[in-house]
Design an enzyme around this catalytic site. Sequence first.
Site, PDB file in Angstrom:
ATOM      1  N   LYS A   5       0.875  -1.138   0.181  1.00 43.73           N
ATOM      2  CA  LYS A   5      -0.053  -0.061  -0.149  1.00 43.73           C
ATOM      3  C   LYS A   5       0.683   1.206   0.258  1.00 43.73           C
ATOM      4  O   LYS A   5       1.341   1.601   0.871  1.00 43.73           O
ATOM      5  CB  LYS A   5      -1.058  -0.047   1.131  1.00 43.73           C
ATOM      6  CG  LYS A   5      -1.985   1.248   1.109  1.00 43.73           C
ATOM      7  CD  LYS A   5      -2.398   1.624   2.454  1.00 43.73           C
ATOM      8  CE  LYS A   5      -1.731   2.789   3.104  1.00 43.73           C
ATOM      9  NZ  LYS A   5      -1.428   4.136   2.229  1.00 43.73           N
ATOM     10  N   GLU A  60       9.760   1.798  10.743  1.00 41.83           N
ATOM     11  CA  GLU A  60      10.693   3.119  10.189  1.00 41.83           C
ATOM     12  C   GLU A  60      10.003   4.316  10.486  1.00 41.83           C
ATOM     13  O   GLU A  60       9.205   4.624   9.418  1.00 41.83           O
ATOM     14  CB  GLU A  60      11.377   2.704   9.263  1.00 41.83           C
ATOM     15  CG  GLU A  60      12.862   3.466   8.959  1.00 41.83           C
ATOM     16  CD  GLU A  60      12.678   4.845   8.519  1.00 41.83           C
ATOM     17  OE1 GLU A  60      12.838   5.569   9.631  1.00 41.83           O
ATOM     18  OE2 GLU A  60      12.448   5.227   7.418  1.00 41.83           O
ATOM     19  N   CYS A 118      13.453  11.736   7.110  1.00 43.28           N
ATOM     20  CA  CYS A 118      13.332  11.610   8.473  1.00 43.28           C
ATOM     21  C   CYS A 118      14.707  11.436   9.175  1.00 43.28           C
ATOM     22  O   CYS A 118      14.637  11.724  10.195  1.00 43.28           O
ATOM     23  CB  CYS A 118      12.667  10.138   8.655  1.00 43.28           C
ATOM     24  SG  CYS A 118      13.620   8.941   7.810  1.00 43.28           S
ATOM     25  N   GLU A 144       9.081  17.128  14.976  1.00 35.51           N
ATOM     26  CA  GLU A 144       9.523  16.826  13.492  1.00 35.51           C
ATOM     27  C   GLU A 144       8.875  17.579  12.510  1.00 35.51           C
ATOM     28  O   GLU A 144       7.749  17.454  12.473  1.00 35.51           O
ATOM     29  CB  GLU A 144       9.406  15.352  13.061  1.00 35.51           C
ATOM     30  CG  GLU A 144      10.141  15.140  11.925  1.00 35.51           C
ATOM     31  CD  GLU A 144      10.013  13.707  11.290  1.00 35.51           C
ATOM     32  OE1 GLU A 144      10.855  12.892  10.674  1.00 35.51           O
ATOM     33  OE2 GLU A 144       8.809  12.966  11.667  1.00 35.51           O
TER      34      GLU A 144
END
Length: 483
Positions: A177, A252, A285, A385
Amino acid sequence: MAEVMDKRSFYIDGSWVAPAAPRDLEVIDPSTEEPVAVISLGDQADTDRAVAAAKRAFPAWAATPPAERLALVEKILEIYERRAPGMARAITMEMGAPADMSLGDQVESGSYHIRNFITAFRDFRFIRPLGDHAPTSMVAWEPVGVVALITPWNWPMNQVTLKVIPALLAGNASVLKPSEIAPLSSMIFAEILDEAGVPAGVFNLVNGDGAGVGSQLSVHPDVEMISFTGSTRAGIAISKAAADSLKKVCLELGGKGANLIFADADDKAVVRGARHCFYNSGQSCNAPTRMLVERSAYDRAVEIAAQVANETAVASAHQPGRHIGPVVSKQQWDKIQGLIQAGIDEGARLVAGGTGLPEGVNRGYFVRPTVFADVTNDMTIAQQEIFGPVLSIIPFDSEEEAVRIANDTPYGLTNYVQSQDGARRNRLARRLRSGMVEMNGVSRGAGSAFGGVKMSGRAREGGVMGLEEFMDSKAISGWDTDA
């Protein structure tokens, strides 16, 4: 307006099929804010069909000799490299990577990972002796079964290849997906696997959102593993959803990397760190978004970082050249603007960039490369973040203080060290709480595992560890070493 492509189909059991109950979604070009394609979001029937196809295909694929699986992946690499230009155009349209960067870095990251997996797999031993002390005890590595792969939009082929390729090599059958925001490159990837001759059902693709197909895969009783890359919030939700069926879950997730720059760092350390932060419009990231600078070098570092921000061009992703493009969506743009404003409101010193569109831009989700100085680690911009081209600079007075600030975060993906003192670098490499540490601009070696600790998740993707992630180990005693 460019023609809107019709991509309302899924790849299930070796064929492109219509969704069971179409819910259409436009794919928006972030450079123009115009639709470039329309996809359909899957529902439970589509998810069930893809998982059933994978379940049927798994036994035969798991029994396929490793040499045949390797040859298939080598064929995939050949076709992938041939189709690189079209893949790059798709990535530029769907998530805004500039044209040159899309071909040279976004698409190339997929080639890089496929090549590294091929190298690792050639020497992979599926059955290994436990040790000289137990000559009839063996450790066997076996495929998990049906695996669900959920990937993000920021580095589409980087993440797709880090999941699909080791899943294939290990002998699993998979359902992918991709991000519904940036699905076009993954649909091209499905075409590549089809052309390469992947057996029906071994690889399947269903478009959908997290609340729909993502959640359905997370709880599906016939899915034995979830491999997810994305936000920490979504990773937590997937872990909870998968708990009832005790799936293997590999995550992750996000990061808030610290870049420790000491006074003895090389002349390019600050420039390198700022450019890395702004790269891919800050949508990585592992970006070094917190620059920690030793006090004696601090003022000069702030000046250099501001200069880099001011010199970083922002332009349409469709233009050639060295510049950053837009962020992926209006939702992301709004989030970044709010966090930049939070930095201002909480007292950080804005030395470059700021809120609003860059000068001369009146459409597209473009963000001004932004630098804050005099940041304290308790500020919102130091803890959350941002996922945009925003750098926070924090001073420190000692190595001990630098370590404390660097580790004072819920994340633990990548940290960075810049110093000419080798003993110091080695100490810091062990003391920094993260899955990866990169020093003095030296990139991780080919086949190194990518992954973190704490709220960055604990997946290990790439190379031998990335292959093992898609397998279960089995302890065998009484093995006949002469058979």
